[in-house]
Write a protein that holds these residues in place. Structure first.
Motif, PDB file in Angstrom:
ATOM      1  N   MET A   1       0.826  -1.197   0.000  1.00  0.00           N
ATOM      2  CA  MET A   1       0.000   0.000   0.000  1.00  0.00           C
ATOM      3  C   MET A   1       0.865   1.254   0.000  1.00  0.00           C
ATOM      4  O   MET A   1       1.901   1.297   0.624  1.00  0.00           O
ATOM      5  N   LEU A   8      -5.502   6.667  -1.875  1.00  0.00           N
ATOM      6  CA  LEU A   8      -4.957   5.455  -1.282  1.00  0.00           C
ATOM      7  C   LEU A   8      -4.637   4.510  -2.421  1.00  0.00           C
ATOM      8  O   LEU A   8      -5.449   4.376  -3.339  1.00  0.00           O
TER       9      LEU A   8
ATOM     10  N   MET B 370      -7.886   5.425   6.842  1.00  0.00           N
ATOM     11  CA  MET B 370      -7.492   4.141   6.259  1.00  0.00           C
ATOM     12  C   MET B 370      -5.974   4.093   6.096  1.00  0.00           C
ATOM     13  O   MET B 370      -5.337   3.074   6.338  1.00  0.00           O
ATOM     14  N   VAL B 371      -5.387   5.232   5.720  1.00  0.00           N
ATOM     15  CA  VAL B 371      -3.932   5.325   5.616  1.00  0.00           C
ATOM     16  C   VAL B 371      -3.302   5.064   6.997  1.00  0.00           C
ATOM     17  O   VAL B 371      -2.375   4.277   7.148  1.00  0.00           O
ATOM     18  N   GLU B 374      -3.513   1.419   7.889  1.00  0.00           N
ATOM     19  CA  GLU B 374      -2.514   0.580   7.227  1.00  0.00           C
ATOM     20  C   GLU B 374      -1.142   0.763   7.878  1.00  0.00           C
ATOM     21  O   GLU B 374      -0.389  -0.192   8.036  1.00  0.00           O
ATOM     22  N   LYS B 375      -0.817   2.004   8.272  1.00  0.00           N
ATOM     23  CA  LYS B 375       0.482   2.244   8.935  1.00  0.00           C
ATOM     24  C   LYS B 375       0.539   1.522  10.277  1.00  0.00           C
ATOM     25  O   LYS B 375       1.547   0.901  10.619  1.00  0.00           O
ATOM     26  N   ARG B 378       1.111  -2.168   9.972  1.00  0.00           N
ATOM     27  CA  ARG B 378       2.488  -2.591   9.682  1.00  0.00           C
ATOM     28  C   ARG B 378       3.319  -2.720  10.954  1.00  0.00           C
ATOM     29  O   ARG B 378       4.273  -3.471  11.004  1.00  0.00           O
ATOM     30  N   LYS B 394      -6.198  -5.638  14.173  1.00  0.00           N
ATOM     31  CA  LYS B 394      -6.915  -4.654  13.368  1.00  0.00           C
ATOM     32  C   LYS B 394      -8.001  -3.955  14.189  1.00  0.00           C
ATOM     33  O   LYS B 394      -8.195  -2.744  14.067  1.00  0.00           O
ATOM     34  N   GLU B 398      -8.272  -0.004  14.764  1.00  0.00           N
ATOM     35  CA  GLU B 398      -9.494   0.772  14.481  1.00  0.00           C
ATOM     36  C   GLU B 398      -9.979   1.503  15.736  1.00  0.00           C
ATOM     37  O   GLU B 398     -10.417   2.651  15.658  1.00  0.00           O
TER      38      GLU B 398
END
Ligand SMILES: Nc1ncnc2c1ncn2[C@@H]1O[C@H](COP(=O)(O)OP(=O)(O)O)[C@@H](O)[C@H]1O
Ligand code: SF4
Ligand code: SF4
Ligand SMILES: [Mg+2]
Lengths: 146, 434
Positions: A1, A8, B370-371, B374-375, B378, B394, B398
């Motif tokens: 990603m 995105l 959402m970015v 994702e970070k 990771r 997750k 959230e």
């Protein structure tokens, strides 16, 4: 990603050998959109269009990559596979046209409705193909403003 | 008749009994539970009252609230609404009338079977299907857990919900009309008590979907009425009265596939157990069923309502007993033309999407979050160990984004920090991404 300030980007690798996982990329995108204020009708269009394209990459080609870009107002899906390509695109786009092998027909694929459904669910649809090289389908779907 | 309470829940945590063992967080199908400060709290927006946490908690700390018999004291005339699942709770029984008679001996003035109303709903469903030729697949609205799940997770399927009242509501309305006529009392002097197999139907009375308010006044639990009935049934066996108005179809509603069988078509799907329900809904949403289906019956509990957590008997035994009881019954005993009173069968309110899982208020905010998600993903170890109190990494990420949790509570990263001095969040902190 990866991401810039206003979009995105996700990349999915679709493998030919991974038949039981076919459809997992489109399902992942659907689940992301469902958490992102995207109207339900658009989510449905995206998941159908991307699912059909993902399946085609596996049953008719040798796998490839799907690049997904999500913007504030739209999603762009670029599905790129590595061969065998489509000789007659106009024929392939016709409803009911299929060269699917018998073993996948038993699983419910091969009705010849994939490409027509991809086009009808997209706001912008583009297909390019070269025999022996591969096929690239790009689909854009706009979200309805909330 | 109760006041509507949004996001009311029957299922709750008994804090004193909770050991914070995290068993329940993994069994919740909507990821509604978080262990915080050693106790398993329920996030009320996510909970659908399925009762899975009650089923699995080894310390009996997850419980259901319901009414008790005393709640009926204020009424002049009391009517019991027994569901078909109740009939599967007793041994050596070959006549439903014994159960119904026993109910009149433990404090009720009358009984009205939910199974009888179910036959009317089956009839209305057949008519609805015949009048609506469109290819839309209809999903049953009888299990409130399923309707609640659809409203938070499957907005695309809201249009597929069968817009008819669940049998318990039809039973309550008809029972009240009959009682008013019989006694001359005012409607509010009649107490209608449903004997529930599950917390979800307790919630459906307090916070109904599709109707402005419930016609049920009191919701009792099968497990609480059961011991009272055992001794009454001994007597009732000697001289059962003729009450039973449910046939094969009505009794069958207590079992998975029973409601679907009642529409007298064979192109249906029936699934039970919350995990199977989720699978069917996901496939329906993706239009994966390449066959001609008209009707989908979904029951959150294993085996259907006989598997509800407020029952006493093992669901498989109860199922077998129900099959035995309905074996020699007529196909149906309740037909609309036989009922002197009528009631509307249609749902009158829209069941609207509740976007509880949304990551942002606007698309732009969602993209940014959402970015962020994702970070964070990771950095988090991806063990889904539950050590932080959230069911998955997750879910923790959230929660963090929604301001409802903190990724620093990850126990695995804390361990690594403690042992090796690795600070996993350092980079994110520097770029202000936390
Ligand atoms: N990615 C692809 N690579 C090669 N051929 C393809 C690809 N996608 C589609 N085709 C060809 O186009 C035909 C029609 O595709 P589609 O409409 O999806 O129907 P179906 O997949 O059911 O055969 C396929 O049978 C195949 O011959
Ligand atoms: S009742 Fe069901 S949805 Fe609610 S917290 Fe328990 S397991 Fe989760
Ligand atoms: S299947 Fe029946 S008992 Fe279980 S939650 Fe649904 S309505 Fe209640
Ligand atoms: Mg196809």
């Amino acid at each position: 990603m990866s991401f810039s300030n206003d979009s995105l980007h996700f990349q999915y690798v679709v493998s030919k050998d991974d038949f039981t996982h076919a459809g997992s990329a489109s399902s992942d995108v659907k689940n992301k959109l469902k958490k992102m204020n995207v109207d339900a009708a658009a989510v449905r269009k995206v998941s159908i269009a991307m699912y059909e394209g993902e399946i085609n990459m596996i049953i008719h080609a040798y796998g490839g990559t799907i690049d997904v870009d999500i913007y504030e107002d739209r999603i762009v899906m670029c599905l790129k596979d590595t061969g065998p390509g489509i000789a007659n695109i106009e024929e392939a786009m016709q409803e009911g046209f299929s060269t699917a092998p018998a073993d996948v027909i038993n699983l419910g694929f091969g009705a010849g409705m994939g490409l027509p459904n991809m086009r009808s669910n997209s706001d912008e649809f583009n297909i390019e193909s070269e025999v022996g090289v591969g096929t690239t389908v790009t689909m854009t779907i706009y979200f309805n403003p909330a | 008749m109760a006041e509507k309470q949004q996001f009311f829940h029957s299922v709750y945590l008994d804090k004193d009994k909770c050991k914070g063992c995290i068993t329940c967080i993994k069994t919740c199908p909507t990821q509604a539970i978080r262990v915080r400060n050693g106790k398993a709290h329920i996030i009320k927006e996510f909970c659908i009252d399925c009762g899975e946490c009650i089923r699995h908690c080894p310390h009996y700390a997850k419980q259901a609230s319901f009414d008790h018999m005393e709640a009926l004291d204020q009424y002049k005339y009391k009517v019991a609404l027994p569901p078909p699942s109740l009939y599967g709770q007793f041994n050596h029984l070959d006549d439903i009338n014994i159960i119904l008679t026993a109910l009149t001996m433990i404090g009720f003035d009358d009984v009205f079977e939910v199974g009888a109303a179910a036959e009317l709903v089956s009839d209305a469903t057949r008519k609805y299907i015949a009048e609506h030729e469109e290819p839309r697949i209809l999903i049953s609205t009888a299990c409130p857990t399923v309707t609640r799940l659809i409203r938070i997770r499957f907005p695309e399927l809201l249009d597929n919900l069968l817009p008819l009242k669940p049998p318990v509501e039809v039973a309550a309305e008809l029972a009240r009309k009959r009682a008013v006529e019989k006694t001359g009392y005012r409607p509010e002097e009649i107490g209608i008590a449903f004997i529930s197999p599950c917390p979800s139907k307790v919630t459906a009375v307090q916070d109904p979907l599709g109707i402005p308010s419930s016609a049920v006044d009191v919701v009792l639990a099968t497990k609480e009425i059961y011991p009272l009935m055992l001794s009454a049934m001994k007597q009732a066996r000697n001289n059962p009265l003729e009450y039973c108005l449910s046939g094969k179809i009505g009794v069958g509603w207590g079992l998975t596939g029973g409601e679907a069988a009642g529409i007298l078509l064979d192109n249906y799907i029936a699934a039970d157990g919350i995990e199977n329900v989720v699978r069917v809904l996901e496939d329906l949403e993706d239009e994966k069923f390449q066959m001609d289906i008209r009707f989908v019956e979904l029951n959150a509990c294993p085996g259907g309502c006989v598997g509800g957590v407020l029952n006493v008997e093992n669901p498989f035994a109860a199922s077998s007993k129900l099959k035995h009881l309905k074996k020699y019954l007529p196909v149906a005993l309740s037909h609309p033309e036989d009922f002197p009173h009528k009631t509307g069968m249609d749902l009158t309110e829209e069941i609207a999407y509740e976007p509880v899982y949304m990551l942002g208020k606007s698309m732009l905010e969602s993209i940014n979050n959402m970015v962020k998600l994702e970070k964070l993903m990771r950095v988090l170890p991806g063990l889904d160990c539950g050590g932080c109190g959230a069911p998955t990494c997750k879910a923790l990420a959230e929660d963090h984004i929604r301001g409802k949790g903190d990724v620093h509570s990850c126990t695995e990263l804390l361990r690594r920090y403690y042992l090796y001095g690795e600070d996993a969040f350092e980079a994110l902190e520097e770029e202000n991404a936390l």
